[in-house]
Motif scaffolding. Structure first.
Motif, short mmCIF file in Angstrom:
data_model
loop_
_atom_site.label_atom_id
_atom_site.label_comp_id
_atom_site.label_asym_id
_atom_site.label_seq_id
_atom_site.Cartn_x
_atom_site.Cartn_y
_atom_site.Cartn_z
N MET A 1 32.52 -0.12 -47.50
CA MET A 1 31.60 0.46 -46.52
C MET A 1 30.71 -0.64 -45.95
SD MET A 1 28.65 3.40 -47.04
CE MET A 1 29.84 4.66 -47.50
N LYS A 2 30.69 -0.76 -44.63
CA LYS A 2 29.85 -1.78 -43.99
C LYS A 2 28.37 -1.46 -44.17
CE LYS A 2 32.29 -4.25 -40.33
NZ LYS A 2 33.67 -3.97 -40.67
N LYS A 3 27.58 -2.52 -44.34
CA LYS A 3 26.14 -2.38 -44.48
C LYS A 3 25.48 -2.78 -43.16
CE LYS A 3 24.37 -3.56 -48.43
NZ LYS A 3 23.83 -4.38 -49.55
N ILE A 4 24.76 -1.85 -42.54
CA ILE A 4 24.13 -2.07 -41.24
C ILE A 4 22.64 -2.29 -41.43
CG2 ILE A 4 23.81 -1.21 -38.89
CD1 ILE A 4 26.76 -1.55 -39.73
N GLY A 5 22.13 -3.43 -40.98
CA GLY A 5 20.70 -3.69 -41.02
C GLY A 5 20.06 -3.30 -39.70
N VAL A 6 19.29 -2.22 -39.71
CA VAL A 6 18.61 -1.75 -38.50
C VAL A 6 17.21 -2.38 -38.46
CG1 VAL A 6 17.72 0.24 -37.22
CG2 VAL A 6 19.89 0.41 -38.46
N VAL A 7 16.99 -3.24 -37.48
CA VAL A 7 15.71 -3.94 -37.34
C VAL A 7 14.90 -3.24 -36.25
CG1 VAL A 7 14.58 -6.15 -36.87
CG2 VAL A 7 16.81 -6.10 -38.03
N PHE A 8 13.64 -2.92 -36.56
CA PHE A 8 12.83 -2.14 -35.61
C PHE A 8 11.39 -2.63 -35.61
CE2 PHE A 8 12.55 0.02 -39.70
CZ PHE A 8 11.20 0.34 -39.81
N GLY A 9 10.62 -2.09 -34.65
CA GLY A 9 9.21 -2.43 -34.53
C GLY A 9 9.01 -3.62 -33.63
N GLY A 10 8.39 -4.69 -34.17
CA GLY A 10 8.22 -5.91 -33.41
C GLY A 10 6.80 -6.12 -32.90
N THR A 11 6.59 -7.29 -32.33
CA THR A 11 5.25 -7.69 -31.92
C THR A 11 4.98 -7.45 -30.43
OG1 THR A 11 6.07 -9.95 -31.54
CG2 THR A 11 5.15 -9.47 -33.70
N SER A 12 5.95 -6.90 -29.70
CA SER A 12 5.77 -6.72 -28.26
C SER A 12 4.96 -5.47 -27.95
CB SER A 12 7.13 -6.64 -27.56
OG SER A 12 7.64 -5.32 -27.60
N ALA A 13 4.59 -5.32 -26.69
CA ALA A 13 3.85 -4.14 -26.24
C ALA A 13 4.71 -2.88 -26.29
CB ALA A 13 3.34 -4.37 -24.81
N GLU A 14 6.00 -3.05 -26.53
CA GLU A 14 6.91 -1.91 -26.58
C GLU A 14 7.24 -1.48 -28.02
OE1 GLU A 14 10.09 -2.14 -23.42
OE2 GLU A 14 9.23 -4.15 -23.24
N TYR A 15 6.36 -1.82 -28.92
CA TYR A 15 6.51 -1.46 -30.33
C TYR A 15 6.74 0.05 -30.50
CZ TYR A 15 4.79 -0.51 -35.12
OH TYR A 15 4.63 -0.07 -36.41
N GLU A 16 5.92 0.87 -29.85
CA GLU A 16 6.04 2.33 -30.00
C GLU A 16 7.37 2.84 -29.49
OE1 GLU A 16 2.76 4.07 -27.98
OE2 GLU A 16 1.25 3.25 -29.33
N VAL A 17 7.87 2.23 -28.42
CA VAL A 17 9.17 2.63 -27.87
C VAL A 17 10.27 2.34 -28.88
CG1 VAL A 17 10.75 2.38 -25.92
CG2 VAL A 17 8.29 2.09 -25.57
N SER A 18 10.15 1.19 -29.55
CA SER A 18 11.13 0.82 -30.57
C SER A 18 11.19 1.86 -31.68
CB SER A 18 10.79 -0.55 -31.15
OG SER A 18 11.58 -0.83 -32.28
N LEU A 19 10.04 2.36 -32.11
CA LEU A 19 10.02 3.33 -33.20
C LEU A 19 10.76 4.61 -32.81
CD1 LEU A 19 6.36 3.03 -34.58
CD2 LEU A 19 8.39 1.66 -35.13
N LYS A 20 10.56 5.05 -31.58
CA LYS A 20 11.25 6.26 -31.10
C LYS A 20 12.76 6.03 -31.02
CE LYS A 20 7.45 8.25 -28.34
NZ LYS A 20 6.39 7.32 -28.72
#
Length: 354
Positions: free
Chosen positions: A1-20
């Motif tokens: 089974m492949k392991k997928i690393g989902v990276v989210f958030g970040g330091t940009s002004a679009e942080y909230e968009v990333s969470l959604k």
């Protein structure tokens, strides 16, 4: 089974968009045969292994959980080092669900390439050029694609002759935008010189360069592209505005705006938009996905607005809705993107060995 690393958030002004977007991607991955590792980046730039509910990501309380573990990127070991448990975490594919800033401008893509891990989405060059609006317009021009007339402004240039000439040539209103930002963050519409100066000052809060853009009388049309060598181009969508412009609030709350899929444009115009989108996608060397936005003027002229190499990615965001119109559901898109990430990585290894 492949392991997928989902990276989210970040330091940009679009942080909230990333969470959604991330919440949508993670819920979709629950339907697929993958092991998922959730890796959050706080607004301060801290990398954390997150192991709790998806709901807390949406609520932006995920980083407060005691179970979060600090991580260090390991460019030699193809993974992440758990600083608390002193162990190594390897993933097979990285799915970076970050918008704007270092998440979309090629910086992280370069890191993932150094780590020698397959990842979803465009590489360094396409991401960097796509994020830089002025550079994108100059590149598009070399491919024969017209863009909205724009002027690059540096700090201290508020009253220079070029700006005055731009005003005299194009008149008001003029849009003021950070040169490298997305989701309409920091964008204002100026109807006079005073508003222009105020808008430029605000835009500089988001970037060290700002562009002025001529107001276009017409409609904004989006075109989604999925693939590496073989491309799937979704139905075009259309932004219908009751008032104002498609700013951050309208994009994510749709107070007066409506996103129409498919767009109500004639077949010839739609075909031309898709052809230009494909030319730009291939010319930039895009991989995985992009949403390319155009204006169609009242005189039926097609002008490039921008490209998003990691567009908003909830199930009801523009990119998935355009793909749904041509028969791809949200989970299928997620599955395809992971496969495309692996394909792109394997292709790069093959190229290096030749």
């Amino acid at each position: 089974m492949k392991k997928i690393g989902v990276v989210f958030g970040g330091t940009s002004a679009e942080y909230e968009v990333s969470l959604k977007s991330t919440a949508g991607v993670l819920r979709s991955l629950e339907e697929l045969a993958y092991e998922v590792v959730m890796i959050g980046v706080t607004q301060k730039g801290e990398w954390l292994l997150y192991q709790e509910s998806i709901d807390l990501i949406e609520a932006d309380t995920w980083h407060l959980e005691a179970s979060c573990v600090p991580l260090q990127l390991d460019v030699t070991g193809r993974g992440f080092f758990d600083l608390t448990r002193n162990c190594f975490i390897q993933v097979d594919v990285i799915f970076p669900v970050l918008h704007g800033g270092d998440g979309e401008n090629g910086v992280l893509q370069g890191v993932f390439e150094l780590m020698k891990i397959p990842f979803v989405g465009c590489g360094v060059t396409a991401s960097a050029i796509g994020m830089n609006k002025m550079m994108l317009h100059q590149f598009a021009k070399s491919l024969g694609i017209k863009s909205t007339p724009s002027l690059l402004v540096h700090k201290g240039d508020v009253d220079n002759l070029e700006i005055q000439l731009f005003i005299e040539t194009h008149g008001f209103p003029i849009f003021v935008k950070p040169n490298e930002a997305g989701s309409s963050k920091g964008i204002t519409q100026a109807t006079n010189k005073e508003e222009l100066v105020t808008g430029i000052t605000e835009a500089f809060l988001y970037d060290h360069q700002v562009i002025l853009q001529k107001n276009v009388q017409g409609v904004e049309i989006g075109c989604s592209v999925l693939g590496n060598e073989t491309l799937t181009i979704g139905a075009c969508d259309q932004i219908n505005l009751a008032q104002g412009f498609f700013d951050y609030e309208e994009k994510y709350q749709l107070i007066t705006a409506e996103i129409q899929v498919p767009a109500s444009i004639d077949f010839k115009t739609e075909r031309q938009i898709k052809e230009q989108a494909e030319i730009l996608y291939r010319g930039l060397g895009c991989r995985g996905l992009s949403r390319i936005d155009f204006f169609v003027t009242d005189t039926n002229e097609i002008l490039l607005n921008e490209i998003n190499t990691m567009p908003g990615f909830t199930s009801h965001s523009r990119f998935p809705m355009m793909m749904k119109e041509v028969g791809l559901d949200y989970t299928e898109i997620i599955q395809t993107l992971i496969e495309l990430g692996v394909e792109s990585y394997e292709h790069s290894l093959l190229a290096l060995s030749e």
